[in-house]
Design a protein around this motif. Structure first.
Motif, PDB file in Angstrom:
ATOM      1  N   TRP A 148      15.286  -4.697  14.318  1.00 35.20           N
ATOM      2  CA  TRP A 148      15.598  -3.226  14.786  1.00 35.20           C
ATOM      3  C   TRP A 148      16.159  -3.231  15.602  1.00 35.20           C
ATOM      4  N   GLN A 152      13.321   0.868  18.429  1.00 42.46           N
ATOM      5  CA  GLN A 152      13.295   1.552  17.397  1.00 42.46           C
ATOM      6  C   GLN A 152      11.980   1.324  18.239  1.00 42.46           C
ATOM      7  N   GLU A 154       8.934   2.077  16.353  1.00 47.59           N
ATOM      8  CA  GLU A 154       7.838   2.543  14.831  1.00 47.59           C
ATOM      9  C   GLU A 154       8.666   2.856  13.546  1.00 47.59           C
ATOM     10  N   PRO A 155       9.022   1.047  13.423  1.00 48.37           N
ATOM     11  CA  PRO A 155      10.522   0.701  12.412  1.00 48.37           C
ATOM     12  C   PRO A 155       9.769   1.775  10.610  1.00 48.37           C
ATOM     13  N   PRO A 156      10.818   2.716  10.346  1.00 46.07           N
ATOM     14  CA  PRO A 156      10.567   3.276   9.303  1.00 46.07           C
ATOM     15  C   PRO A 156      10.131   2.340   7.994  1.00 46.07           C
ATOM     16  N   PHE A 157      10.161   1.111   8.163  1.00 40.13           N
ATOM     17  CA  PHE A 157       9.569   0.341   6.588  1.00 40.13           C
ATOM     18  C   PHE A 157       9.591  -0.632   7.579  1.00 40.13           C
TER      19      PHE A 157
END
Length: 211
Positions: A148, A152, A154-157
């Motif tokens: 990432w 980033q 808080e990774p989105p997935f």
């Protein structure tokens, strides 16, 4: 009522393009320019071509390009961009759900940039088909995110990023038939949606088929 997440690949990617304006800059990927500029133009296949930035750059340098993408909206934008740049006669665009269908033929260059998806994608199968589509003497260029972006938090997935050795192991290219010319981790600038400067690392493989 809670919205049901879109998980079908065709729906997901069509929604991604249809529900927004232009997604990408229209410029070619830096790694494509770096790895391909010295190659003699021929036929090229751009997998996951999106709005056509890479395909149009290749066509402007004399390549005859087939671009493949799952989104009709993205392909329509790519076609318009090719017309605007005066290279529509050298760009063929095809809709494919990679892993289910794949462009026919062989090519002097097969480029696969960022075939990483939050929805179902047979990445190993697609890359194997990409290698099969390289003509004798041709080049396979693969670029994948290695992590990432550093901004980033808080990774989105959840994502499993491929390793340099892992992709080559999965391809299992016949010994003596292929030469690995580039196998490296590269860092490039990456700006957050809020304008925060940062960087992101990618993995790059450029592999030449003998012949």
């Amino acid at each position: 009522m809670t919205d049901t997440p879109v998980t079908e690949p065709a729906e997901f990617w069509e929604s991604r393009y249809r529900d927004s304006g232009r997604v990408w800059s229209g410029k070619p990927n830096e790694t494509l320019v770096r790895e391909v500029s010295a190659l003699r133009p021929g036929t090229a296949l751009d997998l996951g071509c999106g709005e056509g930035g890479d395909a149009i750059w290749l066509a402007s340098r004399g390549w005859r390009v087939t671009g493949a993408d799952i989104s009709r909206t993205a392909l329509a934008r790519a076609a318009a961009h090719a017309r605007d740049e005066g290279v529509a006669d050298r760009v063929t665009l095809e809709r494919h759900e990679l892993g289910v269908t794949f462009p026919e033929g062989t090519f002097d260059l097969v480029s696969a940039h960022y075939l990483q998806s939050p929805v179902a994608l047979d990445q190993d199968g697609v890359l194997s088909s990409a290698a099969d589509a390289v003509a004798p003497g041709g080049t396979l260029l693969i670029v994948m995110h290695a992590a990432w972006p550093n901004w980033q938090t808080e990774p989105p997935f959840d994502a499993e990023f491929p390793t340099l050795d892992g992709v080559l192991d999965a391809l299992a290219l016949p010994v003596g038939e292929w030469t690995v010319l580039t196998r490296e981790r590269v860092r490039r600038a990456s700006v957050s949606p809020e304008g925060e400067p940062g960087h992101r690392d990618d993995h790059v493989w450029r592999i030449r088929r003998s012949g």
